[in-house]
Design a protein around this motif. Structure first.
Motif, PDB file in Angstrom:
ATOM      1  N   GLY A 263     -18.875  20.716 -18.725  1.00 37.13           N
ATOM      2  CA  GLY A 263     -20.055  19.668 -18.516  1.00 37.13           C
ATOM      3  C   GLY A 263     -18.839  18.083 -17.948  1.00 37.13           C
ATOM      4  O   GLY A 263     -19.837  16.903 -17.546  1.00 37.13           O
ATOM      5  N   LEU A 264     -17.917  18.410 -17.736  1.00 40.95           N
ATOM      6  CA  LEU A 264     -16.788  17.473 -17.918  1.00 40.95           C
ATOM      7  C   LEU A 264     -16.090  18.088 -15.967  1.00 40.95           C
ATOM      8  O   LEU A 264     -15.577  18.697 -15.753  1.00 40.95           O
ATOM      9  CB  LEU A 264     -15.632  17.004 -17.963  1.00 40.95           C
ATOM     10  N   VAL A 265     -16.668  17.323 -15.233  1.00 46.06           N
ATOM     11  CA  VAL A 265     -16.823  18.063 -14.231  1.00 46.06           C
ATOM     12  C   VAL A 265     -16.027  17.231 -12.940  1.00 46.06           C
ATOM     13  O   VAL A 265     -15.830  16.980 -11.963  1.00 46.06           O
ATOM     14  CB  VAL A 265     -18.264  17.450 -12.776  1.00 46.06           C
ATOM     15  N   PHE A 266     -15.103  15.900 -13.669  1.00 47.83           N
ATOM     16  CA  PHE A 266     -14.587  14.976 -12.916  1.00 47.83           C
ATOM     17  C   PHE A 266     -12.642  15.764 -12.370  1.00 47.83           C
ATOM     18  O   PHE A 266     -11.770  14.897 -12.177  1.00 47.83           O
ATOM     19  CB  PHE A 266     -14.528  13.744 -13.492  1.00 47.83           C
ATOM     20  N   PHE A 267     -12.370  16.809 -13.378  1.00 48.08           N
ATOM     21  CA  PHE A 267     -10.665  17.288 -13.360  1.00 48.08           C
ATOM     22  C   PHE A 267     -11.047  18.280 -11.791  1.00 48.08           C
ATOM     23  O   PHE A 267      -9.383  18.436 -11.636  1.00 48.08           O
ATOM     24  CB  PHE A 267     -10.301  17.614 -14.580  1.00 48.08           C
ATOM     25  N   LEU A 268     -11.760  18.697 -12.060  1.00 52.26           N
ATOM     26  CA  LEU A 268     -11.524  20.328 -11.022  1.00 52.26           C
ATOM     27  C   LEU A 268     -10.666  19.925  -9.647  1.00 52.26           C
ATOM     28  O   LEU A 268      -9.566  20.102  -9.248  1.00 52.26           O
ATOM     29  CB  LEU A 268     -12.064  20.918 -10.615  1.00 52.26           C
ATOM     30  N   GLY A 269     -11.639  18.687  -8.955  1.00 51.50           N
ATOM     31  CA  GLY A 269     -11.142  18.432  -8.036  1.00 51.50           C
ATOM     32  C   GLY A 269      -9.583  17.896  -7.620  1.00 51.50           C
ATOM     33  O   GLY A 269      -8.467  18.545  -7.133  1.00 51.50           O
ATOM     34  N   PRO A 270      -8.979  16.737  -8.300  1.00 53.25           N
ATOM     35  CA  PRO A 270      -7.918  16.488  -9.041  1.00 53.25           C
ATOM     36  C   PRO A 270      -6.898  17.141  -9.100  1.00 53.25           C
ATOM     37  O   PRO A 270      -5.980  17.341  -7.984  1.00 53.25           O
ATOM     38  CB  PRO A 270      -8.034  15.423  -9.779  1.00 53.25           C
ATOM     39  N   ALA A 271      -7.348  18.767  -9.730  1.00 53.67           N
ATOM     40  CA  ALA A 271      -6.200  19.457  -9.750  1.00 53.67           C
ATOM     41  C   ALA A 271      -6.338  20.541  -8.798  1.00 53.67           C
ATOM     42  O   ALA A 271      -4.959  21.049  -8.964  1.00 53.67           O
ATOM     43  CB  ALA A 271      -7.068  19.991 -11.052  1.00 53.67           C
ATOM     44  N   ILE A 272      -7.321  20.830  -8.022  1.00 57.55           N
ATOM     45  CA  ILE A 272      -6.945  21.452  -6.672  1.00 57.55           C
ATOM     46  C   ILE A 272      -6.251  20.918  -5.821  1.00 57.55           C
ATOM     47  O   ILE A 272      -4.870  21.037  -5.220  1.00 57.55           O
ATOM     48  CB  ILE A 272      -7.910  21.810  -6.424  1.00 57.55           C
ATOM     49  N   GLU A 273      -5.794  19.583  -5.517  1.00 61.13           N
ATOM     50  CA  GLU A 273      -5.320  18.486  -4.878  1.00 61.13           C
ATOM     51  C   GLU A 273      -4.019  18.532  -5.665  1.00 61.13           C
ATOM     52  O   GLU A 273      -3.535  17.987  -4.240  1.00 61.13           O
ATOM     53  CB  GLU A 273      -5.986  17.062  -4.218  1.00 61.13           C
ATOM     54  N   TRP A 274      -4.034  17.797  -6.529  1.00 58.68           N
ATOM     55  CA  TRP A 274      -2.591  17.592  -6.752  1.00 58.68           C
ATOM     56  C   TRP A 274      -1.718  19.232  -6.782  1.00 58.68           C
ATOM     57  O   TRP A 274      -0.578  18.915  -6.330  1.00 58.68           O
ATOM     58  CB  TRP A 274      -2.560  17.477  -8.301  1.00 58.68           C
ATOM     59  N   ALA A 275      -2.274  20.159  -6.877  1.00 58.17           N
ATOM     60  CA  ALA A 275      -1.679  21.225  -6.526  1.00 58.17           C
ATOM     61  C   ALA A 275      -1.217  21.309  -5.234  1.00 58.17           C
ATOM     62  O   ALA A 275      -0.056  22.729  -4.695  1.00 58.17           O
ATOM     63  CB  ALA A 275      -2.285  22.557  -7.041  1.00 58.17           C
ATOM     64  N   ARG A 276      -1.645  21.309  -4.822  1.00 55.51           N
ATOM     65  CA  ARG A 276      -1.464  21.135  -2.851  1.00 55.51           C
ATOM     66  C   ARG A 276      -0.148  20.157  -2.143  1.00 55.51           C
ATOM     67  O   ARG A 276       0.910  20.865  -1.184  1.00 55.51           O
ATOM     68  CB  ARG A 276      -2.838  20.167  -2.376  1.00 55.51           C
ATOM     69  N   HIS A 277       0.317  19.526  -3.324  1.00 49.24           N
ATOM     70  CA  HIS A 277       1.795  18.858  -3.317  1.00 49.24           C
ATOM     71  C   HIS A 277       2.021  19.513  -3.488  1.00 49.24           C
ATOM     72  O   HIS A 277       3.421  20.049  -2.609  1.00 49.24           O
ATOM     73  CB  HIS A 277       1.444  17.863  -3.937  1.00 49.24           C
ATOM     74  N   ARG A 278       3.155  20.442  -4.635  1.00 51.16           N
ATOM     75  CA  ARG A 278       3.427  21.186  -4.620  1.00 51.16           C
ATOM     76  C   ARG A 278       3.043  22.481  -3.053  1.00 51.16           C
ATOM     77  O   ARG A 278       5.106  22.648  -2.338  1.00 51.16           O
ATOM     78  CB  ARG A 278       2.955  22.698  -6.088  1.00 51.16           C
ATOM     79  N   SER A 279       2.531  22.986  -2.737  1.00 56.76           N
ATOM     80  CA  SER A 279       2.095  23.711  -1.721  1.00 56.76           C
ATOM     81  C   SER A 279       2.807  23.036  -0.138  1.00 56.76           C
ATOM     82  O   SER A 279       3.364  23.854   0.760  1.00 56.76           O
ATOM     83  CB  SER A 279       0.756  24.521  -1.384  1.00 56.76           C
ATOM     84  N   ALA A 280       2.773  21.780  -0.008  1.00 58.86           N
ATOM     85  CA  ALA A 280       3.437  21.206   0.729  1.00 58.86           C
ATOM     86  C   ALA A 280       4.834  21.626   0.692  1.00 58.86           C
ATOM     87  O   ALA A 280       4.698  21.424   2.065  1.00 58.86           O
ATOM     88  CB  ALA A 280       2.360  19.641   1.212  1.00 58.86           C
ATOM     89  N   THR A 281       5.522  21.194  -0.207  1.00 56.94           N
ATOM     90  CA  THR A 281       6.537  20.731  -0.233  1.00 56.94           C
ATOM     91  C   THR A 281       7.367  22.351   0.237  1.00 56.94           C
ATOM     92  O   THR A 281       8.219  22.363   0.614  1.00 56.94           O
ATOM     93  CB  THR A 281       7.491  20.549  -1.745  1.00 56.94           C
ATOM     94  N   VAL A 282       6.042  23.820  -0.273  1.00 56.74           N
ATOM     95  CA  VAL A 282       6.631  24.642  -0.429  1.00 56.74           C
ATOM     96  C   VAL A 282       7.157  24.907   1.146  1.00 56.74           C
ATOM     97  O   VAL A 282       7.441  25.839   2.057  1.00 56.74           O
ATOM     98  CB  VAL A 282       5.776  25.954  -0.907  1.00 56.74           C
ATOM     99  N   ARG A 283       5.764  24.514   1.758  1.00 55.60           N
ATOM    100  CA  ARG A 283       6.013  24.835   3.653  1.00 55.60           C
ATOM    101  C   ARG A 283       6.910  23.833   3.834  1.00 55.60           C
ATOM    102  O   ARG A 283       8.218  24.052   4.961  1.00 55.60           O
ATOM    103  CB  ARG A 283       4.524  24.198   3.848  1.00 55.60           C
ATOM    104  N   THR A 284       7.459  23.044   3.095  1.00 59.51           N
ATOM    105  CA  THR A 284       8.695  21.862   4.080  1.00 59.51           C
ATOM    106  C   THR A 284       9.607  22.387   3.705  1.00 59.51           C
ATOM    107  O   THR A 284      10.209  22.873   4.699  1.00 59.51           O
ATOM    108  CB  THR A 284       8.550  20.623   3.715  1.00 59.51           C
TER     109      THR A 284
END
Length: 615
Positions: free
Chosen positions: A37-58
């Motif tokens: 029922g704690l719905v506020f964490f999944l979206g920020p977690a996925i967006e936070w992981a995208r920063h590491r993917s952006a570093t790999v692309r760089t």
């Protein structure tokens, strides 16, 4: 020097890749919190992981020489404040923009296909990258460039389906189907978590339980929508219409049975509690929350075991076993499944066809099983005949006034067009005829000039009258039917449109006119917002006429803000029709018009199949 630098970068990339498993752990914990029922964490977690993917692309561009473009859809726009200070999302108003912004961003990250590929890459990439230093020792910069192409395939923009070869398209479609099965299983777990709490709260605090049931219905509706998107099995909402707001008595009090209340809050809570308890769909949701995880797991388990077992077997044979052998450690994967362990390369070669066969054998039925899973969900969460009838009656009540208003507005438009256009021209022509009568005896030349002007004015009036008639009921509908009329719209549209479909007979004339003007309005909206191509699909099945208009525009369409879309909904309301709009930011926009009707398969209206495209 370049060789040494490549080896150092390979070790750095291998170490950095291990952090992806930490991202996976964070996302799994956020998903577990979502199930609670704690719905506020999944979206920020996925967006936070995208920063590491952006570093790999760089790093792929700098170290490997392979540029990788971000594959994500455009970010959703920020909520806009209305003039009265509220923020609007559909038919709901909010004082602050937080909830709208969070909801849009969660939908953005969850519905983006790149997010699914990124999660798979986070799982697989560390295993592959552990071998990168070995390949770098053998190939130097060539190995790094190969890793750059590997990264671009996972984290870059994917080519269209038409550019894929047949085998890759076959495998991609079935891997998607397997992922959809696992996604349905995950959503069923979320539904279970949300549906169990209200049953316990009914014994303690029924009003709170009613609110929890409405929240669990949002989860169930999300499951219905995603099942339709993933498997093509459409599931309508089965819930009875909500009760109306309580109305006061003449003395200003609110009555519930023999009890009177000064405020409407408690009567409204009681009516909503009764509405939830008496709706059979509530208890079917509870049953689905118990049965659906088991059923979806049983349907997904055979293929998942074969696919993941075959994949892990290949990893064990050619990646993990050689690495473990150098460290003197055994990895008994095949003995776990009852097969002999390979002792040398010949044994690995002998077991490789078995691992490949398990992998592809598991992929074969995934599309079939995904659709059967969707049908199983529809069996549990689909509407009953009673709920369909109740929804239809309530919808007709709500749209009756809209239809009356729309008809009155249409009559005013026709009256205004006749008064301002045709009537003015006829009055001017009458005055010119009087002048011709006065001049015909003593100035025949001037009378002839006026007669020529009258002829031109009559032609213009006739053309304007034809345009007006076409706006009321286009003649092509009466002469050729709906399909050819829609094709005529596509030919006249500035958007390059393709029309496909077939009808086994002629549709009733009022329904034809409604569908015709709906398609015309949707194509006009597509052209107004910069679309270049559009497709129009016409079909009839189970007593429902369906027209689907898809364009490649920028998306972001909202019926609550567009008078044209609201006009289509009002026009459809008179026929118990429905407009379904899917328009994510960045496109494409897909509008589906559904109208219950009957066909007349007479000899004068043979079956027509159309597939045309504007030049």
């Amino acid at each position: 020097m370049a060789y040494v630098r490549a080896v150092g970068r390979a070790f750095a990339l291998a170490a950095f890749a291990l952090l992806s498993w930490f991202d996976v752990l964070v996302e799994l914990v956020a998903f577990a919190l979502l199930c609670l029922g704690l719905v506020f964490f999944l979206g920020p977690a996925i967006e936070w992981a995208r920063h590491r993917s952006a570093t790999v692309r760089t790093l792929s561009g700098r170290w490997c020489g392979v540029e990788v473009e971000p594959p994500y859809r455009p970010e959703p726009p920020a909520p806009e404040r209305e003039r009265d200070g509220w923020y609007r999302d559909g038919n709901t108003l909010y004082k602050r923009a937080f909830w709208i912004s969070w909801s849009r961003r969660l939908t953005w990250v969850m519905e983006d296909p790149a997010a699914q590929r990124e999660f798979s890459w986070q799982l697989v990439n560390p295993l592959v990258t552990l071998l990168l230093p070995v390949f770098a020792l053998l190939g130097g910069p060539v190995a790094l460039r190969g890793y750059g192409h590997w990264t671009r395939w996972w984290l870059g923009r994917r080519p269209g389906a038409a550019s894929k070869i047949g085998a890759l398209r076959w495998m991609h479609r079935r891997l998607d189907s397997l992922g959809h099965q696992l996604g349905i299983f995950a959503l069923s777990l979320v539904l279970t978590a949300f549906a169990v709490w209200p049953v316990a709260l009914f014994l303690v605090a029924p009003p709170m339980a009613a609110r929890m049931v409405r929240w669990s219905r949002d989860i169930a509706n999300t499951l219905r929508r995603e099942v339709g998107n993933w498997t093509g099995v459409r599931i309508l909402s089965p819930y009875l219409p909500p009760p109306p707001l309580p109305t006061p008595r003449p003395d200003g009090l609110f009555q519930v049975g023999q009890q009177l209340y000064e405020e409407p809050w408690w009567p409204m809570q009681l009516s909503r509690t009764r509405w939830v308890l008496r709706d059979r769909a509530t208890w079917r949701d509870v049953l689905a929350a118990v049965v659906l995880p088991l059923g979806s797991a049983l349907l997904a388990l055979p293929t998942a075991v074969l696919v993941f077992g075959g994949f892990l077997g290949l990893l064990d044979l050619w990646i993990w076993r050689p690495i473990m052998a150098t460290w003197g450690v055994a990895w008994p994967w095949f003995s776990i499944v009852g097969l002999p362990e390979p002792s040398d390369t010949a044994g690995a070669l002998a077991l490789t066809p078995l691992a490949l066969a398990a992998f592809f054998l598991g992929l074969v039925p995934t599309t079939f099983l995904a659709r059967r899973t969707g049908e199983f969900v529809r069996l549990l969460l689909g509407p009953t005949e009673a709920s369909r009838l109740a929804q239809r009656v309530e919808r007709l009540k709500q749209t009756r006034s809209d239809v009356t208003v729309a008809q009155a507005a249409e009559l005013r438009r026709i009256e205004r067009d006749l008064h301002d256009g045709i009537q003015s021209r006829l009055v001017a022509m009458g005055m010119k005829l009087g002048a011709v009568e006065a001049l015909v005896d003593h100035d025949p030349a001037a009378a002839k000039r006026l007669a020529a002007e009258l002829r031109s004015a009559s032609a213009e009036a006739l053309a304007e009258l034809r345009v007006l008639i076409r706006g009321i009921h286009p003649p092509v509908l009466s002469e050729r039917g709906l399909l050819d009329a829609v094709r005529a719209i596509a030919l006249d549209s500035p958007v390059k449109a393709e029309v496909t479909g077939s009808l086994p007979g002629r549709v009733e004339e009022p329904v034809e006119a409604c569908a015709y003007f709906a398609v015309s309005e949707l194509l006009g909206n597509a052209a107004k917002h910069g679309s270049r191509r559009a497709t129009i699909a016409v079909a009839f099945e189970d007593g429902v006429l369906t027209l689907t208009v898809t364009d490649d525009g920028p998306g972001g369409a909202n019926p609550a803000r567009g008078s044209g879309l609201r006009g289509i909904e009002r026009r459809l309301g008179g026929f118990d029709g429905r407009l379904t709009l899917t328009s994510p930011t960045g496109g494409p926009t897909r509008a589906t018009v559904e109208i219950p009707c009957q066909l007349d398969p007479g000899p004068s209206s043979p079956k027509t199949s159309t597939s045309s495209e504007t030049a």
